[in-house]
Structures are given as structure tokens and as C-alpha cells.
Design a protein around this motif. Sequence first.
Motif, mmCIF file in Angstrom:
data_model
loop_
_atom_site.group_PDB
_atom_site.id
_atom_site.type_symbol
_atom_site.label_atom_id
_atom_site.label_comp_id
_atom_site.label_asym_id
_atom_site.label_seq_id
_atom_site.Cartn_x
_atom_site.Cartn_y
_atom_site.Cartn_z
ATOM 1 N N GLN A 102 19.641 13.642 -7.394
ATOM 2 C CA GLN A 102 19.253 12.236 -7.396
ATOM 3 C C GLN A 102 18.649 11.870 -6.044
ATOM 4 O O GLN A 102 19.137 12.306 -4.997
ATOM 5 C CB GLN A 102 20.483 11.368 -7.666
ATOM 6 N N ARG A 103 17.601 11.068 -6.079
ATOM 7 C CA ARG A 103 16.996 10.695 -4.804
ATOM 8 C C ARG A 103 16.344 9.312 -4.854
ATOM 9 O O ARG A 103 15.928 8.830 -5.920
ATOM 10 C CB ARG A 103 15.969 11.726 -4.320
ATOM 11 N N TYR A 104 16.290 8.708 -3.658
ATOM 12 C CA TYR A 104 15.531 7.489 -3.431
ATOM 13 C C TYR A 104 14.386 7.843 -2.500
ATOM 14 O O TYR A 104 14.591 8.451 -1.441
ATOM 15 C CB TYR A 104 16.399 6.398 -2.809
ATOM 16 N N ILE A 105 13.172 7.471 -2.893
ATOM 17 C CA ILE A 105 11.982 7.803 -2.117
ATOM 18 C C ILE A 105 11.256 6.509 -1.747
ATOM 19 O O ILE A 105 10.896 5.716 -2.621
ATOM 20 C CB ILE A 105 11.031 8.725 -2.902
ATOM 21 N N TYR A 106 11.049 6.317 -0.463
ATOM 22 C CA TYR A 106 10.274 5.180 0.043
ATOM 23 C C TYR A 106 8.881 5.660 0.394
ATOM 24 O O TYR A 106 8.705 6.705 1.051
ATOM 25 C CB TYR A 106 10.953 4.588 1.277
ATOM 26 N N VAL A 107 7.862 4.910 -0.042
ATOM 27 C CA VAL A 107 6.470 5.258 0.218
ATOM 28 C C VAL A 107 5.764 4.053 0.841
ATOM 29 O O VAL A 107 5.899 2.926 0.360
ATOM 30 C CB VAL A 107 5.740 5.647 -1.091
ATOM 31 N N TYR A 108 4.998 4.319 1.897
ATOM 32 C CA TYR A 108 4.184 3.265 2.509
ATOM 33 C C TYR A 108 2.753 3.759 2.652
ATOM 34 O O TYR A 108 2.503 4.881 3.120
ATOM 35 C CB TYR A 108 4.725 2.892 3.892
ATOM 36 N N HIS A 109 1.794 2.889 2.247
ATOM 37 C CA HIS A 109 0.376 3.181 2.466
ATOM 38 C C HIS A 109 -0.284 1.959 3.107
ATOM 39 O O HIS A 109 -0.019 0.828 2.706
ATOM 40 C CB HIS A 109 -0.313 3.526 1.151
ATOM 41 N N PHE A 110 -1.148 2.192 4.092
ATOM 42 C CA PHE A 110 -1.733 1.108 4.884
ATOM 43 C C PHE A 110 -2.905 0.409 4.203
ATOM 44 O O PHE A 110 -3.465 -0.549 4.743
ATOM 45 C CB PHE A 110 -2.183 1.624 6.252
ATOM 46 N N GLN A 111 -3.296 0.871 3.033
ATOM 47 C CA GLN A 111 -4.341 0.207 2.268
ATOM 48 C C GLN A 111 -3.716 -0.616 1.140
ATOM 49 O O GLN A 111 -2.640 -0.265 0.665
ATOM 50 C CB GLN A 111 -5.313 1.240 1.675
ATOM 51 N N PRO A 112 -4.385 -1.713 0.731
ATOM 52 C CA PRO A 112 -5.729 -2.177 1.109
ATOM 53 C C PRO A 112 -5.783 -3.051 2.362
ATOM 54 O O PRO A 112 -6.833 -3.573 2.693
ATOM 55 C CB PRO A 112 -6.152 -2.990 -0.114
ATOM 56 N N ASP A 113 -4.659 -3.216 3.061
ATOM 57 C CA ASP A 113 -4.611 -4.108 4.223
ATOM 58 C C ASP A 113 -5.690 -3.783 5.244
ATOM 59 O O ASP A 113 -6.364 -4.686 5.752
ATOM 60 C CB ASP A 113 -3.222 -4.011 4.870
ATOM 61 N N MET A 114 -5.873 -2.499 5.548
ATOM 62 C CA MET A 114 -6.831 -2.128 6.587
ATOM 63 C C MET A 114 -8.243 -2.604 6.235
ATOM 64 O O MET A 114 -8.928 -3.215 7.062
ATOM 65 C CB MET A 114 -6.835 -0.608 6.795
ATOM 66 N N ASP A 115 -8.657 -2.349 4.996
ATOM 67 C CA ASP A 115 -9.997 -2.767 4.595
ATOM 68 C C ASP A 115 -10.106 -4.282 4.456
ATOM 69 O O ASP A 115 -11.170 -4.868 4.721
ATOM 70 C CB ASP A 115 -10.389 -2.094 3.282
ATOM 71 N N MET A 116 -9.040 -4.932 4.059
ATOM 72 C CA MET A 116 -9.068 -6.390 3.941
ATOM 73 C C MET A 116 -9.266 -7.044 5.307
ATOM 74 O O MET A 116 -10.036 -7.997 5.450
ATOM 75 C CB MET A 116 -7.806 -6.897 3.253
ATOM 76 N N HIS A 117 -8.585 -6.541 6.321
ATOM 77 C CA HIS A 117 -8.801 -7.051 7.678
ATOM 78 C C HIS A 117 -10.264 -6.902 8.093
ATOM 79 O O HIS A 117 -10.850 -7.804 8.676
ATOM 80 C CB HIS A 117 -7.924 -6.297 8.678
ATOM 81 N N ASP A 118 -10.836 -5.748 7.787
ATOM 82 C CA ASP A 118 -12.181 -5.427 8.271
ATOM 83 C C ASP A 118 -13.299 -6.064 7.459
ATOM 84 O O ASP A 118 -14.353 -6.406 8.001
ATOM 85 C CB ASP A 118 -12.384 -3.908 8.283
ATOM 86 N N THR A 119 -13.100 -6.200 6.142
ATOM 87 C CA THR A 119 -14.213 -6.584 5.268
ATOM 88 C C THR A 119 -13.959 -7.858 4.464
ATOM 89 O O THR A 119 -14.843 -8.304 3.732
ATOM 90 C CB THR A 119 -14.545 -5.438 4.287
ATOM 91 N N GLY A 120 -12.772 -8.434 4.588
ATOM 92 C CA GLY A 120 -12.434 -9.615 3.809
ATOM 93 C C GLY A 120 -11.692 -9.265 2.538
ATOM 94 O O GLY A 120 -11.675 -8.113 2.097
#
Length: 371
Positions: free
Chosen positions: A190-208
Motif C-alpha cells: 500500500q502506498r500514498y504518492i504525492y505528485v507536483y508539476h509546475f505547469q500550467p502555472d509557469m506558462d500562465m505567468h509568462d503568457t496569461g
Amino acid sequence: MNQNIFLPDYHNSILGIPNSLLAHFGAKPHHATLPVLDERLRRGYKNVVLIVLDGMGMDALKAHAPDGFFMRNCVAGLSSVYPCTTTSAITTFHTGLAPIEHGWLGWSLYFDEIDKCVDSFSGRESGTDRPAAKHNIIEEAIGYKDIYQQIEDANPAVECCRVSPFDKYNATTGKTICKHLKALCKKKGQRYIYVYHFQPDMDMHDTGCYSESVNEKINSLEKQIERLAGRLKDTLLIVTADHGLTDITAFLIEDYPDLEECLSVRPTREPRSLSFFVKPEYKSVFPARWNKHFGDSYQLMTGEEAFASGLFGTGTPHPRARDFLGDFVALATGDNMLWYRNEKGEAHKFKACHAGLLEKEMVVPLILIET
């Protein structure tokens, strides 16, 4: 005041997700759980996976993938915590605590013991590339026991794994994330897996918020996770975000010398959830000066008022929380952000930002996918 103001709702927020996970795995929750998530967890999946897609608020999801896999599996809209920013929200996912409790109240925090503003994730002096101190001042001041350790202490049979650009299972693309998840979910136990991805935040900051690039990122991640779900067994995928974003107009404190002369240090915490440390001789005049320039796009209150407001959640306040809020706090209620140039004279060129009180920033999806 903007009519789209959305105050944090800690009874129906992302704070409930880590607390539901703590309760499910036999550890003590710190706050109320989310009933809709509790019901799915009771089905007893071998793998429980939390995927946090930075910046993918409900507004962005509806704009870019209104009829897609994510929306078909979205069971609720949740409030973020406040400030609705990665620093505060991710720390809530990692601890099960509200921001007032864990103390991570924004990206840049002022530490009076070294008289510097420090970027909380990197430990650098704000506006520079230099370490703020020789020692790990962040860990010393606002370190915490994460929920992974809490779960493993309560239930040693559960393996906790983390997939992100900063962890053992390193991943910077949706493809790599799915590769790690496919392998981890096939393992016995049994396992708990945490996942983080920096998108779409990065592109939203840069392009709206509504650019073609953001549309491509959200739809690509959605397709990758949909394909992955079809290949997994006995797994609950929880997909959500730390916050949303809104398109903004950027301003710089240097362009307002009547405000800048009032401050003993640069503005701190977040461009849309600002804290000001004001020189004693200017405390009586600062509110009028601020409101002259930004009264139509920010709500100003004293640090004491902000501390007592409940905006940052409930529970036992972290010993540093009140200090980090400073003398005055400005909460964005319009489409502006205010920050400063770094030591190289460069300014953020953000087209979108977060940490204010608009619904676009505050509401995120709760997506539950059972395999």
C-alpha cells in the motif's frame, strides 16, 4: 470593491485533502476532512495518488478543457487556502495545517534577526541570487513534520513517495510523472504518492491565463493522465491545484516614491497579498498614501487585523506568523500586482498572477479518478 471577491472557505478547501489522507492512513488529522474524498478512500484502494497541477484553477479548466476528462471526473470546486499561492498551499498539502499554523505566509518573508527578506522555498535573499544566511534559516524558523512522516509513523506498512522536480522520483514533464506513477503503482503493498508539476502555472505567468500555450499544457496533461488512468489498477487518483491565476497589470514600488519612503524594507510575502513594514514616523500617513494609489484594487488593513481576520485559517498560530504579516497588509481585490526590481534592475514580466481574493485565483477543482 470587486464583486468577484472569494474569501477562503476552510470548511470546503484544499486543507481537507491532506487531513482526509491522514485519517485514511490511520494518522491523526489536524482539521476536518472532506466527506466526498473520505467516501472514495473508504473503498480501500492499494494506491492513493495526489496530483497537484500548479495553477490549474477551476477558471482555467473551464476555459481550456470544459468537456474533457478532468471536468467529467470533477466532483467539487474547492477553496484554496490564503494566500492562494504555491508557498502556502503546497505547505498545507505537506502538513495538513492552515497557513496561520505552518507559517509559510508567502514567497518572501522578512526575518528581523538577520534584517533580510528571504525567499522561503530557496532560502535566497529576496531580489538576489545570494543565500540569505549561512545557516538554513527557513528550516530553523518554519520547519515542520510533514504528513508523509506522520503517515509512516502511524502505519509503517504504507510507503509514502514523492514525485516532483525536487524529490527522489524526479520529474519535470507530464511524461516522466506518468512513467514514475506507472512503476510505483505496480509495486506490491500500500502506498500514498504525492505528485507536483509546475505547469500550467509557469506558462500562465509568462503568457496569461488564456493563451494557446496554456491551452496546450492543460490539454496535454489531461490526455497523459487519462491514458495513465487506463493502465492503472486499484488506484485512486486525486487531481487538484494549489491555486488559480488571473491576468494582471504589474506596478513597481520604485515608481511610487511617496510609498517607498515609508518602508523600512521592501514589500514582502506576495505581489497580490502584500505585507509592509513601515517606519514609525510614517505609520499614520501610510494608509492614506496607499489608498490614493491603490485603494480601488487592494483592501488595506493593519497586520493585527489581518492576523485576527481568519483569512489565514484557524488553529494555533505559528510563533512567527504575526511577525511575518508586518504593520500593514494589502489584499488584492482587483487586477493589479505590485512588486519591485531586483538588484540587477529587472522586474517580473508577469502577465498573470495569484494570491489575491478573486474567485479565479481562489477556486480549484477536486477531480477523483478511480481505476
